[in-house]
Design an enzyme around this catalytic site. Structure first.
Site, mmCIF file in Angstrom:
data_model
loop_
_atom_site.group_PDB
_atom_site.id
_atom_site.type_symbol
_atom_site.label_atom_id
_atom_site.label_comp_id
_atom_site.label_asym_id
_atom_site.label_seq_id
_atom_site.Cartn_x
_atom_site.Cartn_y
_atom_site.Cartn_z
ATOM 1 N N GLY A 1 0.757 -1.465 0.023
ATOM 2 C CA GLY A 1 -0.028 -0.209 -0.090
ATOM 3 C C GLY A 1 0.816 1.277 0.103
ATOM 4 N N GLU B 1 -5.497 -4.368 -4.828
ATOM 5 C CA GLU B 1 -4.551 -5.208 -4.798
ATOM 6 C C GLU B 1 -5.179 -6.487 -4.036
ATOM 7 O OE1 GLU B 1 -0.505 -2.380 -5.070
ATOM 8 O OE2 GLU B 1 -1.073 -3.239 -2.915
HETATM 9 C C1 5RP Z 1 1.491 -0.434 -3.978
HETATM 10 C C2 5RP Z 1 2.010 -1.304 -3.543
HETATM 11 C C3 5RP Z 1 3.280 -1.754 -3.921
HETATM 12 O O1 5RP Z 1 3.443 -3.004 -4.342
HETATM 13 C C4 5RP Z 1 4.421 -1.407 -2.847
HETATM 14 O O2 5RP Z 1 4.303 -0.213 -2.402
HETATM 15 C C5 5RP Z 1 6.010 -1.721 -3.611
HETATM 16 O O3 5RP Z 1 6.097 -0.774 -4.346
HETATM 17 P P1 5RP Z 1 7.587 -0.697 -5.039
HETATM 18 O O4 5RP Z 1 7.544 -1.832 -6.013
HETATM 19 O O5 5RP Z 1 7.494 0.628 -5.857
HETATM 20 O O6 5RP Z 1 8.512 -0.435 -3.925
HETATM 21 O O7 5RP Z 1 1.879 -2.174 -2.312
HETATM 22 O O8 5RP Z 1 0.059 -0.202 -3.309
#
Ligand code: 5RP
Length: 222
Positions: free
Chosen positions: A99, A107
């Site tokens: 998140g 998700e």
């Molecule tokens: C978005 C998410 C993403 O999966 C999480 O924030 C990881 O992001 P990133 O791959 O940019 O590190 O939960 O709501």
């Protein structure tokens, strides 16, 4: 290797995993964030193998469509063999905090339908105890203050994500200062607070497979 190179490596490993573990013509669940974006780009190279995708956010829908990948409404799809998404933190039990990008609710919905959840992240996301990353909680706007008081009773410090509205029209409280020793219990407890849409703990439905990007290569953890 840079963090982006690690993300790219796990994204390619996930595209290979999907190709080897799903029948041709499948619909793939696709997550949100910078690592998921690399996955979308890798998926685009083999898009003719698939019927299309279900997106976990508007940003992901746009990126998929930009690559010419058909995006389906989840309500029209009964089977998603695999869902691929990143995480903000993940523990050895494959419980996650998600998140950071604010897409946690969609998700979680797509993950609930998927048979297999493949988490892709770089090694910095693997932790012993989750909670250093503030836990996102999606909240109906009129319940913001009530939910913040209830979250404080659980020992955290909720902070409103300023200027941010989710794809569902809600706000996010990021809860700092938690040490999450019972992820499943805390996920259920927070979701019982009236006004909470859902929280970013994915423990009731954890990942099934973790593809972890390390300097030595991609590790597969199940
Ligand atoms: C978005 C998410 C993403 O999966 C999480 O924030 C990881 O992001 P990133 O791959 O940019 O590190 O939960 O709501």
């Amino acid at each position: 290797m840079t963090q982006d190179e690690l993300k790219q490596a796990v994204a390619q490993a996930a595209a290979d995993y999907v190709a080897n573990n799903t029948p041709a013509g499948s619909i793939i669940g696709v997550g949100t964030g910078s690592t998921a974006n690399f996955f979308i780009d890798a998926l685009a190279a083999i898009k003719d193998r698939y019927k299309g995708a279900v997106a976990s956010s508007e940003a992901t829908r746009k990126r998929l469509e930009g690559h010419g990948i058909a995006v389906f409404d989840l309500n029209d799809i009964a089977d998603i063999p695999v869902y691929v998404d990143g995480a903000d933190e993940i523990d050895a039990g494959l419980n996650m905090i998600k998140g950071g990008g604010g897409a946690l609710t969609r998700e979680k919905i797509v993950a609930a339908v998927a048979r297999t959840f493949v988490c892709i992240c770089d090694a910095s996301k693997l932790v012993d105890v989750m909670g250093s990353f503030p836990l996102p909680v999606e909240v109906i706007p009129m319940a913001r203050a009530h939910v913040a008081r209830e979250l404080a009773k659980l020992g955290g410090t909720p902070v409103l994500r300023e200027g941010f509205v989710t794809d569902n029209g809600n706000v996010i409280l990021d809860v700092e200062g938690l040490s999450i020793t019972d992820p499943k219990g805390l996920e259920a407890r927070i979701n019982q607070i009236t006004g909470v849409v859902t929280n970013g703990l994915f423990a009731v439905r954890p990942a099934n497979v973790l593809l972890l990007g390390t300097a030595e290569g991609v590790r597969t953890i199940t």
